[in-house]
Every structure is written in C-alpha cells, then in structure tokens.
Write a protein that holds these residues in place. Structure first.
Motif, PDB file in Angstrom:
ATOM      1  N   THR A 131       0.804  -1.227   0.000  1.00  0.00           N
ATOM      2  CA  THR A 131       0.000   0.000   0.000  1.00  0.00           C
ATOM      3  C   THR A 131       0.834   1.273   0.000  1.00  0.00           C
ATOM      4  N   TYR A 132       2.156   1.148   0.089  1.00  0.00           N
ATOM      5  CA  TYR A 132       2.948   2.348   0.364  1.00  0.00           C
ATOM      6  C   TYR A 132       3.340   3.097  -0.910  1.00  0.00           C
ATOM      7  N   ARG A 133       3.527   4.419  -0.765  1.00  0.00           N
ATOM      8  CA  ARG A 133       4.168   5.283  -1.753  1.00  0.00           C
ATOM      9  C   ARG A 133       5.093   6.217  -0.987  1.00  0.00           C
ATOM     10  N   ASN A 134       6.037   6.801  -1.677  1.00  0.00           N
ATOM     11  CA  ASN A 134       6.979   7.707  -1.035  1.00  0.00           C
ATOM     12  C   ASN A 134       6.555   9.164  -1.215  1.00  0.00           C
ATOM     13  N   LEU A 135       6.528   9.909  -0.126  1.00  0.00           N
ATOM     14  CA  LEU A 135       6.476  11.369  -0.201  1.00  0.00           C
ATOM     15  C   LEU A 135       7.910  11.878  -0.112  1.00  0.00           C
ATOM     16  N   THR A 136       8.265  12.799  -0.989  1.00  0.00           N
ATOM     17  CA  THR A 136       9.622  13.361  -0.966  1.00  0.00           C
ATOM     18  C   THR A 136       9.544  14.839  -0.624  1.00  0.00           C
ATOM     19  N   PHE A 137      10.234  15.224   0.449  1.00  0.00           N
ATOM     20  CA  PHE A 137      10.272  16.611   0.900  1.00  0.00           C
ATOM     21  C   PHE A 137      11.613  17.214   0.479  1.00  0.00           C
ATOM     22  N   PHE A 138      11.560  18.295  -0.295  1.00  0.00           N
ATOM     23  CA  PHE A 138      12.751  19.070  -0.649  1.00  0.00           C
ATOM     24  C   PHE A 138      12.743  20.312   0.245  1.00  0.00           C
ATOM     25  N   LEU A 139      13.697  20.409   1.134  1.00  0.00           N
ATOM     26  CA  LEU A 139      13.685  21.442   2.174  1.00  0.00           C
ATOM     27  C   LEU A 139      14.796  22.460   1.935  1.00  0.00           C
ATOM     28  N   ASN A 140      14.510  23.688   2.295  1.00  0.00           N
ATOM     29  CA  ASN A 140      15.487  24.797   2.209  1.00  0.00           C
ATOM     30  C   ASN A 140      16.010  24.952   0.786  1.00  0.00           C
ATOM     31  N   CYS A 141      15.097  25.212  -0.160  1.00  0.00           N
ATOM     32  CA  CYS A 141      15.460  25.340  -1.577  1.00  0.00           C
ATOM     33  C   CYS A 141      15.529  26.822  -1.948  1.00  0.00           C
ATOM     34  N   ARG A 167      12.551  28.033   0.283  1.00  0.00           N
ATOM     35  CA  ARG A 167      11.257  27.384   0.129  1.00  0.00           C
ATOM     36  C   ARG A 167      11.402  25.873   0.293  1.00  0.00           C
ATOM     37  N   SER A 168      10.283  25.221   0.566  1.00  0.00           N
ATOM     38  CA  SER A 168      10.262  23.767   0.701  1.00  0.00           C
ATOM     39  C   SER A 168       9.095  23.210  -0.099  1.00  0.00           C
ATOM     40  N   TYR A 169       9.279  22.000  -0.616  1.00  0.00           N
ATOM     41  CA  TYR A 169       8.284  21.384  -1.498  1.00  0.00           C
ATOM     42  C   TYR A 169       8.023  19.948  -1.048  1.00  0.00           C
ATOM     43  N   VAL A 170       6.841  19.446  -1.434  1.00  0.00           N
ATOM     44  CA  VAL A 170       6.524  18.038  -1.200  1.00  0.00           C
ATOM     45  C   VAL A 170       5.929  17.468  -2.486  1.00  0.00           C
TER      46      VAL A 170
END
Length: 590
Positions: A131-141, A167-170
């Motif tokens: 059931t899993y998927r990955n969330l990827t957080f890009f921090l301090n961009c 900025r940070s993204y998900v």
C-alpha cells in the motif's frame, strides 16, 4: 550404494535429526502463555513483545527487534535510532501501521517537520507493504519556479540572511525537471499509505503523515516459540537442557554423515549456486548492497519504465527510497550465468573513478538477477554518433565534446588497467557500453565479460572469445596474431574512436563492398581531405582535434598487439599536440 538408497538414507537421517531437535523445543520455558497484553487501544502479542510486560515469565517471546514499550498507553517501536508510534497491528494480514512519534507533538500539529528518512535495520524482519508510496520533501530550496507552486509548503518558508527566501516542497511523484534543477540543502523521503494522499497534498500532508505507513512481516521466524504459545505446553528447564544436549550430540554426528552424502549428491547447478553464495559471503564487505527481487520490482514500479534493451538484457529506470534516480539492468536468460553475473559485480565493486559507472547494488535471487547503477540521463554514446540515428540539435555532439568523451574513456581504461589494486580488462568496449551523465562525461559500463588478473600479469589466458564482433581484437579470436593482454582493450577503444570520427559503424554486414565502407582503411588514404571537409566551417583548433583522434585511433587498431600503444600512452597522445604524432604503419585489414 545406489543413488536411491543413499537418498532414502539421507531422508531418514534428516527426519531423525528434526525429531530430536523439535520435541524438546516444545518445552522451551522462555515462551509465555498465550494471553495478549493491551497498550492503549492496541493489543500486543506474538511476534511483538513488551519490554515491561509483567505477564512474561522470561525475557521475551517474539521476533528479534520487535520489542515495544508502552508509554502513556501508546506503544512505541524503535527502528534504528528513531521512535515510531504503533497505530494498529493486523495479525491476520501480518501488517503493522506506524507513524513518526515526533509529529504528534503539539508544536508539530499544523506543520510537522520530518528530520530523517525511515531506516530499517537489517536485523529487523520488516518490509514495506504493497500500500505504500513515497512522499519526498525538498527542504530549504533557493530555486523558485512557478510550475511547482502547488507543491510548495507555505509553513516551511523562511528568509535566510544572504540567501533570500528559502522554500520547501513536497511531491508524490517528482518531475524530472524539478529533480535536476532544484537547489535544496535537504531531502527527506517518507513512506505513506497511497490511498490516504488525495489531491490536496500540500494542505493535507500533516494528516497524511499522521495516518502513518504500513510494514509487513512474513513467515514464522521464531517457529518454535510460536508452537509453544499455540500449544500451551510448558516443561521443566532440566528436561529441555537434557533434550538439547542429546539432540546436539546426535545432531552433530548425523550432520557429518549428511554433509558427506549431500556433497556427493549435489548437482552441478546446486554446486554453482553454492559457489555463488560462498563468493558473496567471502566478499560481503566489499560488494555493494544486495536487494531482494521484490525491492527491485518496487524500485522500478514493476519494470514500467524501460530505458533500452538488447542482447545484454533490458534496462529500466528506477528510484531509491531517498528519491535518487537509478538504472536497473536485468540480464537476459542467455546472460544469466551466475558466475558471470557475480564477475560483473566483483569487477565494478573494485573500481572508483569518474569515468567508471557506479554500481549501487545487485539482486541475486534464484534465477532473478539485476544490477542497480547510477542513472545516466543522457543514455549511451551509441545514439549520438551514428548517421543512421536521427540527429537533432538536442543530441548532436560538438567535436570538442567528442574529444572530451574520447579522452575520458581512455582515462577510465587507464584506471582499469593500471589504477586498480586488481587489474581489470574490460573486453567489451563499444559505444553501447559508454554511458553519458548530465554533463556528457563518459562512464564505462557493462563488466559482464571483464577479467581480473594480478597487477604484474601482462598476458591473459582465456579459453573463450570475449567481446562484440567488430570490436574484438584479432588475437582474441586467433592466437596467431599474438597474445591476449590489455592491448586487446586498446584495439576495441581504437575502433570506437574511429566510429566516433566517421559517424558510422566500421563494419556493415549488409554491404557487398567492404573496402568502401570500412572507415579505418579508407581514412588512411583520405585523412587530409576528410579533415578539410569535416571542419570546413570550423577553426584550426577543431581540425587538430579531428586529426588527433584519427591518428590515435589508427595506432590503436594495429593488427599486432605489440604495435599498439598502451592506454597510458594513448592518454598522453591525446593530451599532447598533433605535431608530435606520426601516422602509424598501414595496417593489413584484409
């Protein structure tokens, strides 16, 4: 003794051994009663165990690494050096739901900040559920692009002095354009349950993280303890000790007989598999990570993104848990010989050079095999140099780029021939095995035919012909031309260089006029005309580059190995001026 009799004897001995060991194990006094222990709303029982469970009659009964602590009616599990909150345990489906304990703190309620990736120690028998998927957080961009504004997390933005707004993204799926252009100081990858994500990812990411992720445990790793729990059997400790002592003595004796018979009965296939496993154990500290086949399928999304294929097998694009892109090579059945496969693993594992492709891991699970490499976004050299390939401004290389690639390949080969502690001959240098990174820097790949030898050994002994027709040195398929050595790679390299200059393959089996299409032969008599016409609109520096590559290529394809330069001399020839280079003797190509 006949084979049938030996087989029967072995089965009887094994049965006796199992009986001796299994019977006393049911008296294992370390198993508790079958009652589960509640912690808040979660019921804790085998294979999990509570370190402060007062109902336990012994240290624990459960899987290694499955210890929980009950803190304020909340079950907590440690994975690595981090704490995770147990949300639910489905003992029927063997699935446990967890979430980062930190994100439940009041300060994290509206904008939880993940500090690290999820890491599972190798000693813990857990894997991600389907059931899993990955969330990827890009921090301090520091990079901003309006295309990704819907993925930007407002509460993570701040103004860093001297660096502007950070900025940070998900992302659930990372666009290639963002992954290659983002300038971010931190990347955190976190698994979530895919069905919980929804469309409003930025607005709901805090809730999604609190829903946690699911891990699966398989089998009955501690089977004896499970039998004890289910049966309720309890015996005195001294009975167990006597049983174990007798079982151990008899077991060791029987094991000696069984081992002797099994060695005689093993098929060549079984022996080959055992040799491979022995090799992996011996070089465990030097070879890269070993993946399971299910991890490879998950990495490539069930092999959905094919990058290319050929006689060597197929290559698929994949993604590691940290979001990094990789290329996964799956050999064909004809190339699935285990020893040859491990030869490639061992060869690349001994290398570390800017012009050698990086091997990140491998899979060897029965007949299932795969190699995990660094992803090369520009693919193989082959698609850039032949006239029968569609040339556009996007995939057309300049002469300066071709020269840098030629020099980079030579330096990579020089490292293999002289820079490694164990000297490696590649035996299959060709355009398809040269990969190009984002800067078009070349990386030598595909070490399936490579041969390792001791450092001071100059002549190689091989009983089989290695390489691809058109690039194989004459001495490899006919010993009358000379002995096989590192000069065999030099020949293949020379053919590759001349193909890069000529823009076409040096041999075309469909042509009836070999002398007309064989570029190395033709260029020997037409060097000046070719250079003048090729660089008519270029400058003298470009003409020198073209002429230098041709002369070096012709030196490398000399028929006799002793007439070819070493790869170290090739590097010097390419780095030097054209004025000091002389045309080699005319080779007899017929």
């Amino acid at each position: 003794m006949s084979g049938a009799a030996v087989s029967l004897l072995v089965h009887v001995l094994v049965l006796c051994l199992l009986v001796l060991f299994l019977v006393p194990s049911r008296g294992d006094s370390s198993c508790p009663n079958s009652k589960s222990t509640p912690c808040g709303n979660v019921s804790i029982s085998y294979p999990f165990w509570l370190s402060d469970d007062t109902n336990q009659a012994s240290p624990y009964c459960g899987y290694q690494g499955f210890m929980l602590t009950c803190q304020s009616d909340i079950p907590i599990m440690r994975l690595g050096d981090h704490s995770y909150r147990i949300l639910h345990i489905n003992y029927t489906a063997t699935v446990v739901s967890l979430a980062d304990d930190d994100i439940f703190a009041p300060a994290q309620e509206s904008c939880p900040r993940l500090r690290q990736n999820v890491t599972m120690p190798s000693s813990v028998s857990l894997s991600y559920a389907d059931t899993y998927r990955n969330l990827t957080f890009f921090l301090n961009c520091s990079t901003y692009d309006s295309r990704w504004s819907n993925n930007m997390i407002p509460c993570f933005q701040f103004n860093r002095s001297g660096a502007g707004i950070m900025r940070s993204y998900v992302f659930l799926d990372i666009p290639n354009e963002f992954n290659s252009s983002a300038d971010c100081s931190e990347v955190v990858v976190w698994p979530v349950v895919e069905s919980q994500v929804g469309n409003q990812l930025v607005e709901r990411f805090a809730a999604v993280l609190r829903e946690g992720f699911e891990l699966h445990w398989s089998g009955d790793i501690n089977g004896n303890c499970s039998d004890c729990k289910n049966s309720g059997a309890r015996r005195k400790k001294h009975t167990l000790r006597i049983g174990v002592a007798i079982g151990t003595i008899v077991g060791v004796t029987l094991a000696c007989f069984i081992s002797s018979y099994l060695l005689c009965l093993r098929t060549p296939h079984e022996k080959n598999e055992q040799d491979i496993e022995d090799f992996i154990l011996e070089y465990e500290s030097t070879i890269p990570k070993r993946y399971t086949y299910s991890e490879i399928k998950r990495m490539t999304k069930s092999f959905s993104g094919k990058l290319g294929s050929g006689g060597y097998g197929s290559v698929f694009k994949g993604s590691l848990e940290d979001g990094r892109s990789v290329a996964v090579k799956v050999p064909t059945e004809s190339e699935s010989n285990g020893k040859e496969f491990m030869n490639e693993v061992a060869s690349i594992s001994r290398t570390s050079h800017v012009n050698i492709v990086g091997l990140l891991g491998f899979c060897l699970e029965g007949s299932k095999r795969a190699l995990v490499f660094d992803f090369m976004p520009n693919g193989s050299l082959e698609k850039y140099i032949f006239d029968d390939k569609p040339h556009t401004e996007k995939n057309k290389l300049s002469w300066a780029q071709l020269y840098d690639i030629v020099l980079g390949i030579a330096r990579g080969l020089e490292y293999l021939h002289r820079g490694c502690n164990t000297r490696i001959l590649h035996f299959d240098i060709k355009p398809h095995n040269i990969l190009l990174d984002q800067d078009f820097s070349p990386k030598i790949s595909d070490f399936g035919l490579a041969k390792m030898c001791i450092q001071n050994d100059s002549i190689i002994s091989t009983m089989t012909m290695r390489g691809t027709p058109g690039y194989i040195a004459p001495e490899v398929f006919c010993r009358s031309f000379g002995t096989i050595s590192s000069k065999s790679d030099v020949y293949s390299y020379g053919m590759l260089v001349l193909e890069m200059v000529g823009g076409r393959k040096n041999f075309n089996a469909r042509s009836d006029h070999t002398s007309e299409i064989y570029f190395p032969h033709w260029i020997y008599d037409n060097l000046d005309n070719y250079c003048n016409s090729t660089v008519a609109e270029e400058n003298s520096e470009t003409e020198e580059i073209v002429r230098k590559m041709i002369v070096v290529g012709l030196w490398c394809v000399q028929i006799k190995p002793e007439h070819r330069p070493s790869i170290s001399l090739v590097v010097d020839m390419l780095a030097g001026g054209i004025s000091v280079l002389q045309m080699p003797p005319r080779p007899e190509f017929s």
